[in-house]
Design a protein around this motif. Structure first.
Motif, PDB file in Angstrom:
ATOM      1  N   TYR A   6      -9.990   1.734  -8.762  1.00 26.37           N
ATOM      2  CA  TYR A   6     -11.121   2.599  -9.109  1.00 26.37           C
ATOM      3  C   TYR A   6     -11.503   2.248 -10.542  1.00 26.37           C
ATOM      4  CZ  TYR A   6     -13.624   6.880 -10.445  1.00 26.37           C
ATOM      5  OH  TYR A   6     -14.554   7.765 -10.922  1.00 26.37           O
TER       6      TYR A   6
ATOM      7  N   ARG B 285       0.812  -1.218   0.000  1.00 27.60           N
ATOM      8  CA  ARG B 285       0.000   0.000   0.000  1.00 27.60           C
ATOM      9  C   ARG B 285       0.847   1.270   0.000  1.00 27.60           C
ATOM     10  NH1 ARG B 285      -4.835  -0.761   0.406  1.00 27.60           N
ATOM     11  NH2 ARG B 285      -4.592  -2.622   1.721  1.00 27.60           N
TER      12      ARG B 285
ATOM     13  N   GLU C 125      -3.516   9.716   0.363  1.00 28.94           N
ATOM     14  CA  GLU C 125      -4.313   9.318   1.514  1.00 28.94           C
ATOM     15  C   GLU C 125      -5.813   9.369   1.236  1.00 28.94           C
ATOM     16  OE1 GLU C 125      -3.491  13.789   2.183  1.00 28.94           O
ATOM     17  OE2 GLU C 125      -2.415  12.045   1.389  1.00 28.94           O
ATOM     18  N   GLU C 126      -6.552   8.691   2.095  1.00 25.91           N
ATOM     19  CA  GLU C 126      -8.003   8.667   1.980  1.00 25.91           C
ATOM     20  C   GLU C 126      -8.554  10.091   1.993  1.00 25.91           C
ATOM     21  OE1 GLU C 126     -11.887   6.648   4.217  1.00 25.91           O
ATOM     22  OE2 GLU C 126      -9.834   6.238   4.911  1.00 25.91           O
ATOM     23  N   GLY C 127      -9.491  10.357   1.094  1.00 27.99           N
ATOM     24  CA  GLY C 127     -10.093  11.672   0.987  1.00 27.99           C
ATOM     25  C   GLY C 127      -9.437  12.579  -0.032  1.00 27.99           C
TER      26      GLY C 127
ATOM     27  N   ASN D  31      -5.919   3.957  -6.934  1.00 29.29           N
ATOM     28  CA  ASN D  31      -5.942   5.153  -6.095  1.00 29.29           C
ATOM     29  C   ASN D  31      -4.558   5.458  -5.536  1.00 29.29           C
ATOM     30  OD1 ASN D  31      -8.684   5.251  -6.453  1.00 29.29           O
ATOM     31  ND2 ASN D  31      -9.216   4.793  -4.327  1.00 29.29           N
TER      32      ASN D  31
ATOM     33  N   ASP E 101      -9.167  -4.247  -3.327  1.00 26.70           N
ATOM     34  CA  ASP E 101      -7.847  -3.958  -2.764  1.00 26.70           C
ATOM     35  C   ASP E 101      -6.791  -4.655  -3.607  1.00 26.70           C
ATOM     36  OD1 ASP E 101      -5.565  -3.631  -1.271  1.00 26.70           O
ATOM     37  OD2 ASP E 101      -6.480  -4.202   0.636  1.00 26.70           O
TER      38      ASP E 101
ATOM     39  N   PHE F  59     -11.929   8.341  -3.639  1.00 27.52           N
ATOM     40  CA  PHE F  59     -11.595   9.026  -2.393  1.00 27.52           C
ATOM     41  C   PHE F  59     -11.258   8.060  -1.255  1.00 27.52           C
ATOM     42  CE2 PHE F  59     -14.286  11.987  -4.737  1.00 27.52           C
ATOM     43  CZ  PHE F  59     -13.578  13.181  -4.617  1.00 27.52           C
ATOM     44  N   LYS F  60     -11.269   6.758  -1.498  1.00 31.11           N
ATOM     45  CA  LYS F  60     -11.193   5.781  -0.420  1.00 31.11           C
ATOM     46  C   LYS F  60      -9.784   5.378  -0.006  1.00 31.11           C
ATOM     47  CE  LYS F  60     -15.789   3.740  -0.929  1.00 31.11           C
ATOM     48  NZ  LYS F  60     -16.572   2.496  -1.158  1.00 31.11           N
ATOM     49  N   GLY F  61      -8.761   5.978  -0.590  1.00 28.87           N
ATOM     50  CA  GLY F  61      -7.423   5.714  -0.107  1.00 28.87           C
ATOM     51  C   GLY F  61      -6.566   4.878  -1.048  1.00 28.87           C
TER      52      GLY F  61
ATOM     53  N   THR G 179     -15.353   5.896  -5.005  1.00 26.33           N
ATOM     54  CA  THR G 179     -14.220   5.000  -4.735  1.00 26.33           C
ATOM     55  C   THR G 179     -12.888   5.720  -4.806  1.00 26.33           C
ATOM     56  OG1 THR G 179     -15.438   3.069  -5.529  1.00 26.33           O
ATOM     57  CG2 THR G 179     -13.045   2.904  -5.523  1.00 26.33           C
TER      58      THR G 179
ATOM     59  N   ASP H 118       0.875   5.491  -1.869  1.00 33.25           N
ATOM     60  CA  ASP H 118       0.593   6.645  -1.016  1.00 33.25           C
ATOM     61  C   ASP H 118       1.564   7.783  -1.320  1.00 33.25           C
ATOM     62  OD1 ASP H 118      -0.533   8.249   0.880  1.00 33.25           O
ATOM     63  OD2 ASP H 118       0.215   7.129   2.612  1.00 33.25           O
TER      64      ASP H 118
END
Length: 209
Positions: free
Chosen positions: A76, A9, A93-95, A90, A144, A69-71, A67, A13
């Motif tokens: 997506y 992950r 970070e989330e958002g 994605n 995921d 925005f989910k991190g 989706t 990020d």
């Protein structure tokens, strides 16, 4: 053929422009009851959240774009022309709402399966073609990607030069050079008309443009 390690992950990020470059040479793989299909990523596009009018996150969250925005590390998946699913991963970070579109693959494993799904030998030279070839559907939205059956895996850096060019197939943000590809690879969807930046490399800094 053994697949490489699944990307963690933390890989996602980051700034989507970095992720878009670092994904070139990595492998998108889908393991199904029919068999495994995979390809080496040779073309990507970065989408930069609220600063990018072409990004789906440019507007506030809605049901159809929630989706993104989910991190980091989630798929997506959305429909283009109401028919063809496209797969993004994605970033940040989330958002935040940034992502990388996977635009083209060099087929690696499961060529017969991909050809059967496509009904032709032109397998992965575009974002809608590669999802059909790999059996990626709308049900994979929010999957995921750090877990099977649909994963992104480490692969060796491509031998060709990585370049940045303008994105295509858009009505907004077309001037932004956020499409990255392995120059000269026959699987790239559309060769670049102009090159905004050369000499990009995996693990390098954010592209300067």
């Amino acid at each position: 053929m053994e697949l490489g390690d699944v990307l963690g992950r933390d890989f996602y990020d980051r700034d989507p422009r970095q992720v878009a470059v670092d994904l070139l040479g990595c492998v998108l793989a889908h393991e199904t009851d029919e068999g495994t299909a995979s390809g080496v990523i040779v073309e990507t596009e970065a989408y930069l959240c609220m600063d990018d009018p072409a990004c789906h996150a440019y507007r506030w969250p809605e049901m159809k774009n929630r989706t993104i925005f989910k991190g980091p590390g989630l798929a997506y998946v959305y429909l283009i022309y109401g028919r063809y699913p496209l797969i993004n991963v994605n970033c940040e970070e989330e958002g935040k709402g940034s992502a990388v579109l996977i635009r083209a693959l060099a087929p690696l494993v499961g060529l017969d399966l991909m050809a059967e799904r496509r009904g032709k030998l032109d397998l992965c030279t575009g974002p809608g073609k590669l999802t059909q070839a790999l059996g990626i559907e709308m049900r994979h939205d929010a999957h995921d990607l750090t877990h099977p059956p649909l994963t992104l895996r480490y692969g060796e850096a491509s031998e060709g030069e990585i370049v940045a060019t303008t994105r295509i197939g858009l009505s907004r943000g077309t001037e932004l050079p956020y499409r990255y590809l392995v120059e000269g690879d026959p699987n790239v969807s559309v060769p670049p008309k102009t090159v905004a930046e050369r000499g990009l490399r995996r693990g390098g800094p954010v592209p300067t443009i």
